[in-house]
Structure formats: structure tokens, C-alpha cells
Scaffold this active site. Sequence first.
Site, mmCIF file in Angstrom:
data_model
loop_
_atom_site.group_PDB
_atom_site.id
_atom_site.type_symbol
_atom_site.label_atom_id
_atom_site.label_comp_id
_atom_site.label_asym_id
_atom_site.label_seq_id
_atom_site.Cartn_x
_atom_site.Cartn_y
_atom_site.Cartn_z
ATOM 1 N N LYS A 134 35.139 42.279 35.418
ATOM 2 C CA LYS A 134 34.292 42.007 36.580
ATOM 3 C C LYS A 134 34.921 42.635 37.805
ATOM 4 C CE LYS A 134 36.495 39.869 39.006
ATOM 5 N NZ LYS A 134 37.810 40.169 39.646
ATOM 6 N N TYR A 219 33.560 34.978 41.455
ATOM 7 C CA TYR A 219 33.761 33.777 40.629
ATOM 8 C C TYR A 219 32.913 32.621 41.157
ATOM 9 C CZ TYR A 219 37.758 35.926 38.301
ATOM 10 O OH TYR A 219 38.565 36.757 37.551
HETATM 11 P P1 NAD Z 1 45.949 46.725 38.826
HETATM 12 O O1 NAD Z 1 45.989 47.455 40.097
HETATM 13 O O2 NAD Z 1 47.111 45.865 38.475
HETATM 14 O O3 NAD Z 1 45.749 47.744 37.603
HETATM 15 C C1 NAD Z 1 44.835 48.808 37.668
HETATM 16 C C2 NAD Z 1 45.262 49.903 36.715
HETATM 17 O O4 NAD Z 1 44.383 51.008 36.916
HETATM 18 C C3 NAD Z 1 46.690 50.403 36.959
HETATM 19 O O5 NAD Z 1 47.349 50.554 35.736
HETATM 20 C C4 NAD Z 1 46.489 51.759 37.621
HETATM 21 O O6 NAD Z 1 47.517 52.679 37.332
HETATM 22 C C5 NAD Z 1 45.164 52.215 37.024
HETATM 23 N N1 NAD Z 1 44.463 53.197 37.845
HETATM 24 C C6 NAD Z 1 43.851 54.281 37.366
HETATM 25 N N2 NAD Z 1 43.311 55.011 38.342
HETATM 26 C C7 NAD Z 1 43.602 54.389 39.495
HETATM 27 C C8 NAD Z 1 43.319 54.663 40.854
HETATM 28 N N3 NAD Z 1 42.621 55.727 41.218
HETATM 29 N N4 NAD Z 1 43.783 53.806 41.765
HETATM 30 C C9 NAD Z 1 44.458 52.683 41.417
HETATM 31 N N5 NAD Z 1 44.758 52.364 40.128
HETATM 32 C C10 NAD Z 1 44.330 53.212 39.180
HETATM 33 O O7 NAD Z 1 44.588 45.890 38.803
HETATM 34 P P2 NAD Z 1 44.228 44.649 37.887
HETATM 35 O O8 NAD Z 1 44.557 43.409 38.624
HETATM 36 O O9 NAD Z 1 44.772 44.830 36.541
HETATM 37 O O10 NAD Z 1 42.614 44.744 37.900
HETATM 38 C C11 NAD Z 1 41.908 45.642 37.060
HETATM 39 C C12 NAD Z 1 40.472 45.140 36.877
HETATM 40 O O11 NAD Z 1 40.495 43.861 36.304
HETATM 41 C C13 NAD Z 1 39.669 45.014 38.161
HETATM 42 O O12 NAD Z 1 38.341 45.367 37.931
HETATM 43 C C14 NAD Z 1 39.743 43.529 38.486
HETATM 44 O O13 NAD Z 1 38.623 43.058 39.222
HETATM 45 C C15 NAD Z 1 39.775 42.928 37.115
HETATM 46 N N6 NAD Z 1 40.487 41.650 37.090
HETATM 47 C C16 NAD Z 1 39.933 40.618 36.403
HETATM 48 C C17 NAD Z 1 40.600 39.405 36.320
HETATM 49 C C18 NAD Z 1 40.034 38.289 35.483
HETATM 50 O O14 NAD Z 1 40.567 37.205 35.527
HETATM 51 N N7 NAD Z 1 38.986 38.529 34.735
HETATM 52 C C19 NAD Z 1 41.812 39.235 36.971
HETATM 53 C C20 NAD Z 1 42.375 40.310 37.646
HETATM 54 C C21 NAD Z 1 41.702 41.521 37.696
#
Ligand code: NAD
Length: 389
Positions: A134, A219
Amino acid sequence: MSEKIKETTPVKLPPHSVSSEIESGPLPSPLPPERRVGYAIVGLGKLSLGQILPAMAGCKYSKPVALVSGDEKKARKVALQYGIPETGIYNYYNFDDIKNNPEIEVVFIVLPNSMHEEFTIRAARAGKHVLCEKPMATTVAAAQRMIDVCKEGKRKLMIAYRIQYEPNSRLCKKWTREKTYGKVRIITSFHGQNMGDPDQWRLKKDLAGGGSLPDIGIYNLNTARFLLGEEPVGVLASTFSTPGDKRFREVEESVMFQLFFPGGAIANNTCSYSIHANRYYRCHADDGGFFGVDNGFTYGDLQLEVSHVKNNLEWSARPSLGPEKNQFALEIDYMSDCVLHDKTPYTPGEEGLQDQKIMEAIYESARTGKLVKLERITKLDAFRGEEPE
Ligand code: NAD
């Protein structure tokens, strides 16, 4: 001749306790590893490494078989940690080669929000089902394209709304629908966290699509829709960003939004990117009761709360459903169940598209200062697929 063994039927052990004690439920009955659904995890950030991959160890029907990352060194290290072969490591350029890897049945997209569309479409075109984090996209149009391409290729698309698979929230949904404590009239919900680095992608409009609303306010929005099963007919909202705060140059800091449901309920929601982490919701009913989940949107330490009048006394309790289940494992295994038994996911792309439409209405209301009317949808659970067991 020996009796045929059915591995999916749980082993039965004699009870340790008397029948008045809480039953812990059947023992897990996992599928043998070779029959579990194989996942490629795209994006090795905080959620993938902190939650999704560790949760896979507790899955019964799912296993990680591939990783997609822009950082080869990191991918190789994670592959070693989780027993993923080198042939299962891809980057964003050779990602389409997953079509030649039959081990991969589902692609789990865990990238910055605006990248979900591209990787969903590429995964579906490679013949894979998609589980997408999401918010599913950053615009209504992108969400629609993702649905269309998956439909065209007859691929399943599920949006990872873990709250809809989490047992405490599922119980609150049951109480809401069955009016256990009366009719729910008001839902109050709050989701806050305090953002750090102003340069992170979550604070960039082109990557995140918005600020606190699409990341955490979603959420509040999605849970209210899930609990009631209804679709809002109107929304009234305001946004606020502290002038001069470098974190909020491109995206909003806080959003307050009210959703008006056709059955008469109102959901009053606040999300913010500049306060100490705090997440809860409470359903206020009209027949001497309220209930909700403290820490309701977190990964763990959720606390169900119930208060109701009985025998002229107000009874307040924090009942427990027993040891917490891993929400990510439940959600991932549910997706695998859909793949194994050809079910329509409970939270399909259409469920994400509806949130996307409502979020656009929330921004419009905040911009215009007016109530924005939404399409009147009378069907309950209008966008949901098959109910998880
Ligand atoms: P994060 O920043 O920790 O990880 C993102 C990943 O994408 C990194 O490994 C990064 O290297 C990569 N990436 C690739 N291209 C990129 C760019 N151009 N810029 C930045 N990063 C890039 O983020 P996250 O917290 O893991 O979130 C990822 C997704 O998961 C989002 O859509 C977020 O909304 C979702 N999320 C959902 C929940 C849940 O509980 N369902 C919780 C956290 C995040």
C-alpha cells in the site's frame, strides 16, 4: 497397507488443560517446501528485511525464492541469509527475466509508491501474480492501469492491507457488522509518526505521491471502510504543514479527514508525520459500548479494548486473543491460498483503487475547503474478494 497420510491435516495431540481453559487452536499444518508458493521480493528496504522476509519463516504455504534489488552486494547477502539461490537474484533492469523462472509464482512489490505501477505491470507481463504494498499507486489512473494489465494477463493482484487479515481487527469488524455493542456511529482513529531525514523518498512528491495521507492515513481510511463494509459518500478534510519545516517542502505533514458513510456512521481520522508514533482506532456504538484496537496499525503489541454496560456497571477490558500471530505471515499465506485455490483476493486491486479515489477527494476537500461528494455505492464489501478463513 499403511494409511494414506494427508499432510495438510493438523496433527492432533491430547489436551494439556481442562476444557474451561482457552483452546489454542489446531497445530500448524504447513505445506511441504516444494509445494509452497514461491515469492520474488522486489525492493530490499526496511519492510522487506525487517518484516516480510523474517515472516516468511512462519508461513505455511509461502517461501521466498527470488530477490530484486539495485544493490547486488546486499541482495547476495540477503540471499545467503534466506537460502535463496544466486539464480534467484535480479536487478531492476533484468527483472523481466523472471518470466523464465518457474519457481516464482508471486511478485511482492515493496518499493517506493510511485514505482509500484511499473513493477506490477512488468510482473504481470512476465506471467506472475502480484502482491503489492500500500498505497497501490500514486494516482487513480495508475491504479486503474495496474488492474487492467493484471486482468488482461489473468493474473491476481492483491494489495497488502495487512489490517484486513489481522485477528484483532477482524474481530472488531465482526462486532461492527453484527452490532454486538450496538450500531457503530463514530469511528475515531489516529496514526502518527515523526519523520527524520528531509531527503528520504517518503517526503518526495514524485516518489511518495503525498505525505502522511498515502503512507499512514491510508490505514485510517482503509480500516474504517473495512470495519463498516460501506463506502463513504462524502469527505471533508484539511491538511497542515508547519511553515519552514524542511521535511514538508513537497508533501503534507498532517491531515484531518472525516468520512461520511451511507448508513449514518462518521469516521474521524487524523494522521501526522511530525509527532511521536501513536496508532489506534476506536468504534463508538450506540448501545452501551465501544471497542477498538490500541496500537491498532502497528506490527505487534496490539491491544484490543472493549467497554460496555452490563448490570448497570461499565465493564472495561483489554481481552486477549492469545499469543499474537504474525500479520505479514497471515497476509502472505492468504495470497498463496488465493494462488493455490484460484480465489479472488479479499483485498484486490479494486480495493486499492477505491482508496486512491477517496484520497484524491480528501486532497480536493482540503484544497477547496468544501465537502466532496463521492459516488454512492450501496453494495457491502463492494470491492472485496473471498473472505479469509
Ligand atoms: P524503504 O525506503 O525502507 O525501502 C525501499 C526500497 O526501495 C529500498 O531498498 C530502496 O533501495 C529501493 N529503491 C529503489 N528505487 C528507489 C528510489 N528511486 N528511491 C528510493 N528507494 C528506492 O521503504 P519501506 O519502508 O520498505 O517501504 C516500501 C513500501 O512498503 C512502500 O510502498 C510503503 O508504503 C510500504 N510499507 C508498508 C508497510 C505495511 O505495514 N504494510 C510498512 C512500511 C512500508
